[in-house]
Scaffold this active site. Structure first.
Site, mmCIF file in Angstrom:
data_model
loop_
_atom_site.group_PDB
_atom_site.id
_atom_site.type_symbol
_atom_site.label_atom_id
_atom_site.label_comp_id
_atom_site.label_asym_id
_atom_site.label_seq_id
_atom_site.Cartn_x
_atom_site.Cartn_y
_atom_site.Cartn_z
ATOM 1 N N ARG A 87 0.748 -1.415 0.192
ATOM 2 C CA ARG A 87 -0.246 -0.498 -0.022
ATOM 3 C C ARG A 87 1.110 1.010 0.093
ATOM 4 O O ARG A 87 0.928 2.770 0.955
ATOM 5 C CB ARG A 87 -0.905 0.095 0.959
ATOM 6 C CG ARG A 87 -0.288 0.117 2.797
ATOM 7 C CD ARG A 87 -1.400 -0.185 3.309
ATOM 8 N NE ARG A 87 -0.726 -0.185 4.876
ATOM 9 C CZ ARG A 87 -0.220 0.470 6.213
ATOM 10 N NH1 ARG A 87 -1.481 1.388 5.607
ATOM 11 N NH2 ARG A 87 -0.062 -0.142 7.405
ATOM 12 N N LYS A 117 1.788 6.329 1.842
ATOM 13 C CA LYS A 117 1.068 5.743 2.017
ATOM 14 C C LYS A 117 0.802 5.408 2.265
ATOM 15 O O LYS A 117 -0.121 5.911 2.568
ATOM 16 C CB LYS A 117 2.399 5.250 3.389
ATOM 17 C CG LYS A 117 1.726 3.917 4.472
ATOM 18 C CD LYS A 117 2.713 3.194 5.704
ATOM 19 C CE LYS A 117 2.130 3.139 6.850
ATOM 20 N NZ LYS A 117 3.253 2.656 7.828
ATOM 21 N N ASP A 127 -6.247 -3.882 0.982
ATOM 22 C CA ASP A 127 -7.341 -2.947 -0.311
ATOM 23 C C ASP A 127 -5.950 -2.107 -0.683
ATOM 24 O O ASP A 127 -6.348 -1.147 -1.023
ATOM 25 C CB ASP A 127 -8.271 -2.091 0.811
ATOM 26 C CG ASP A 127 -7.887 -2.152 1.849
ATOM 27 O OD1 ASP A 127 -6.858 -1.352 2.503
ATOM 28 O OD2 ASP A 127 -9.078 -0.797 2.699
ATOM 29 N N ARG A 166 5.922 10.203 3.427
ATOM 30 C CA ARG A 166 7.427 9.726 4.592
ATOM 31 C C ARG A 166 8.281 10.446 3.300
ATOM 32 O O ARG A 166 8.768 9.756 2.871
ATOM 33 C CB ARG A 166 6.892 8.309 4.820
ATOM 34 C CG ARG A 166 7.566 7.636 5.625
ATOM 35 C CD ARG A 166 7.126 6.120 5.873
ATOM 36 N NE ARG A 166 7.555 5.489 5.001
ATOM 37 C CZ ARG A 166 7.097 3.897 6.473
ATOM 38 N NH1 ARG A 166 6.667 4.195 6.430
ATOM 39 N NH2 ARG A 166 7.386 3.162 5.416
ATOM 40 N N ARG A 209 15.042 -2.668 3.475
ATOM 41 C CA ARG A 209 14.919 -2.874 4.969
ATOM 42 C C ARG A 209 15.839 -4.774 5.117
ATOM 43 O O ARG A 209 16.279 -5.055 3.972
ATOM 44 C CB ARG A 209 13.241 -3.875 4.777
ATOM 45 C CG ARG A 209 12.295 -2.712 5.130
ATOM 46 C CD ARG A 209 11.484 -2.736 3.919
ATOM 47 N NE ARG A 209 10.719 -1.475 3.416
ATOM 48 C CZ ARG A 209 9.952 -1.628 4.642
ATOM 49 N NH1 ARG A 209 9.277 -1.796 5.444
ATOM 50 N NH2 ARG A 209 8.931 -0.123 3.553
ATOM 51 N N ASP A 240 11.297 -7.160 8.282
ATOM 52 C CA ASP A 240 10.681 -6.067 6.777
ATOM 53 C C ASP A 240 10.442 -4.510 7.547
ATOM 54 O O ASP A 240 10.482 -3.558 7.045
ATOM 55 C CB ASP A 240 9.497 -6.403 6.330
ATOM 56 C CG ASP A 240 8.254 -6.708 7.271
ATOM 57 O OD1 ASP A 240 8.087 -7.315 8.416
ATOM 58 O OD2 ASP A 240 7.119 -6.206 7.498
ATOM 59 N N ASP A 267 7.613 2.206 10.094
ATOM 60 C CA ASP A 267 6.626 1.756 9.926
ATOM 61 C C ASP A 267 5.627 2.141 11.560
ATOM 62 O O ASP A 267 5.797 0.481 12.021
ATOM 63 C CB ASP A 267 6.929 0.092 9.794
ATOM 64 C CG ASP A 267 6.472 0.640 8.232
ATOM 65 O OD1 ASP A 267 6.303 1.251 7.870
ATOM 66 O OD2 ASP A 267 6.893 -0.528 7.749
#
Ligand code: AMP
Ligand code: MG
Length: 493
Positions: free
Chosen positions: A94, A114, A126, A177, A184, A253, A263
């Site tokens: 997403r 994001k 979604d 962001r 990662r 991740d 995150d």
């Protein structure tokens, strides 16, 4: 005719250098992009012209419906251990990397959206984000930055005019962001799991160019790359623990190569000191509890080391393991040393003493046993250094326990040979008075969900100067009222 100036001076190294590491993709259309938060200070650091972005066109860019000139939007592929179980295929489900720009200090920064819609990596999701988690990430990332903790930043938040269903209908939103990169541990795991050693080498050289350019061309550069990540993450864990931050979902991740916090999902700051503190509604086993974060990070770094073994010593796997293990084994001492230095500063001490660990552990045991607010403790301790321990003692139901410790601590302070005012000023300079307390964040988010941004703007302003006591902000320094109850956070989906 003169060309219209580009809003972003993109220079997209990831898209250019790493074909096969992403899917070129575009944001979904949304009905009504509306810019609700914009970070002017960060925009200035990034050499962006706020006048061009605080516009309807800017809102469309930040919602992912308009592609700015020079962008090469893409979804990055990665894998990851989620709560200990390996998922070989995750990726930006997403999110879209719009591109990279060079900031005023000369550093390369990713600009990522994001919540911009489904991608080939959405795995049935979604691809969207809702306003609460988007604004939570905005607040927490900016608070962490103001606290001097390496983190991704928040440039903008837009609402999309869409209704998204989570535990009920929610307003849709997109976060923009900014990160030193989105590489990662999971990015490395993706290619390692597929046995794609050439791609792993390409990725590692790219990571070196971005995060350790001095290593380029050196024969032991892959081991040194790992060494650098170990050092950055040990330092980051010490900073998290010293400030009382619980990330909540330290999957591989969500573990960066850059050493930035990334995150912000079900994260929170502790109030009462408790190593077992867990806020995330999905962390049933307490895997990512406050006090377990350094151990978990070392586990995540072991997963990174495994991916790099074929690059570290291609002809001698046993030696590669030995070399990587030696680097990994440095983690606990690196962490511990940073934590001890940090704890000394927090308690007004600079000189080292052999019994420092015991001094701090005795103090923390008292905090834990009596459920004392971690943040307030250190601010009031600075007053105790000035000979006014009343407020500190008031934090304890049974102050005798801390009285004994205070005597021991005062003896140490005397050896510092500094004036009490000086000690207090130094302590207040490292111990925040304003942190994103859970009840304040919740109030601000609830208000924003109804379209009212006064509280969140005020909170963001307060959190920008976390160390400076302002008499009119007393409410922002206080722990949650009892009626707030135990706090639960939910994954930012
Ligand atoms: P996170 O928990 O945000 O770190 O996400 C873990 C993985 O799930 C990543 O691959 C995300 O892209 C993906 N993901 C999270 N939320 C959604 C969503 N609403 N739709 C599609 N993918 C998602
Ligand atoms: Mg993630």
């Amino acid at each position: 005719m003169t060309a219209r100036p580009h809003i972003f001076q993109f220079d997209n190294s990831y898209a250019r250098d790493l074909p096969g590491f992403y899917v070129a993709w575009e944001g979904a259309k949304v009905p009504a992009p509306n810019l609700v938060l914009f970070n002017r200070d960060l925009a200035a650091e990034l050499n962006l012209d706020a006048k061009l972005l605080e516009t309807p066109e800017g809102a469309e860019i930040f919602a992912g419906v308009r592609q700015p000139d020079g962008a090469t939007p893409l979804a990055q592929v990665y894998a990851g251990h989620q709560f200990g179980g390996f998922s070989p295929q995750l990726g930006d489900g997403r999110a879209l990397l719009l591109g990279e720009i060079i900031d005023k200090a000369g550093n390369r920064k990713d600009i990522q959206l994001k919540g911009s819609g489904p991608t080939p990596f959405s795995r049935g999701g979604d691809g969207k984000a809702v306003v609460g988690p988007v604004l939570r990430e905005y607040i927490l990332a900016e608070a962490m930055h103001a606290l001097g903790i390496p983190t991704t930043r928040a440039l903008a938040a837009v609402t999309t005019g869409e209704t998204i269903y989570r535990d009920g209908p929610k307003p849709g939103a997109v976060l923009t962001r900014v990160a030193a990169s989105h590489l990662r541990v999971g990015t490395f795991q993706y290619f390692a799991a597929r046995g794609e050693t050439d791609k792993l080498r390409q990725l590692s050289d790219y990571a070196i160019a971005r995060h350790a350019p001095d290593l380029a061309g050196q024969s032991d550069r892959y081991l040194q790359l790992f060494r650098g990540v170990v050092e950055r993450q040990a330092s980051l864990m010490a900073k998290w623990v010293l400030v009382g931050f619980v990330h909540g979902v330290m999957n591989t991740d969500n573990t960066t190569i850059s050493g930035e916090t990334i995150d912000y999902g079900p994260c929170a700051f502790i109030d009462a000191y408790d190593p077992a503190a867990v806020f995330s509604s999905i962390d049933h086993g307490g895997r990512y509890a406050f006090g377990r974060q350094p151990v978990i990070m070392q586990w995540n770094l072991a997963r990174l080391a495994e991916t790099l073994l074929p690059l570290i010593q291609p002809d001698d796997p046993d030696h590669a393991v030995e070399l990587a293990s030696t680097e990994l084994a440095r983690f606990p001492d690196l962490y511990r040393s940073d934590w001890l230095t940090g704890m000394r500063s927090k308690t007004g001490l600079q000189t080292e003493a052999e019994d420092d660990p015991d001094l701090f552990e005795t103090m923390l045991a008292a905090l834990q046993e009596q459920s004392v607010d971690y943040t307030l403790f250190f601010r009031h301790l600075a007053d105790a250094a000035m000979g006014a321990p009343e407020k500190l003692r008031d934090l304890f139901a049974d102050p005798e326990q801390i009285d004994v410790w205070l005597q021991r601590w005062r003896k140490r302070l005397e050896n510092e040979g500094k004036a009490p005012v000086e000690i207090k000023a130094e302590m207040d300079g490292v111990n925040p008075i304003y942190i994103p307390r859970n009840h304040l964040v919740e109030d601000a988010l609830q208000s924003a969900e109804t379209g009212e941004y006064l509280l969140i703007n005020k909170l963001l302003e307060v959190l920008q100067s976390p160390y400076e006591d302002r008499s009119d902000l007393e409410a922002y320094a206080l722990p949650a009222p009892a009626a707030f109850g135990p706090y639960r956070t939910f994954c930012g989906t």
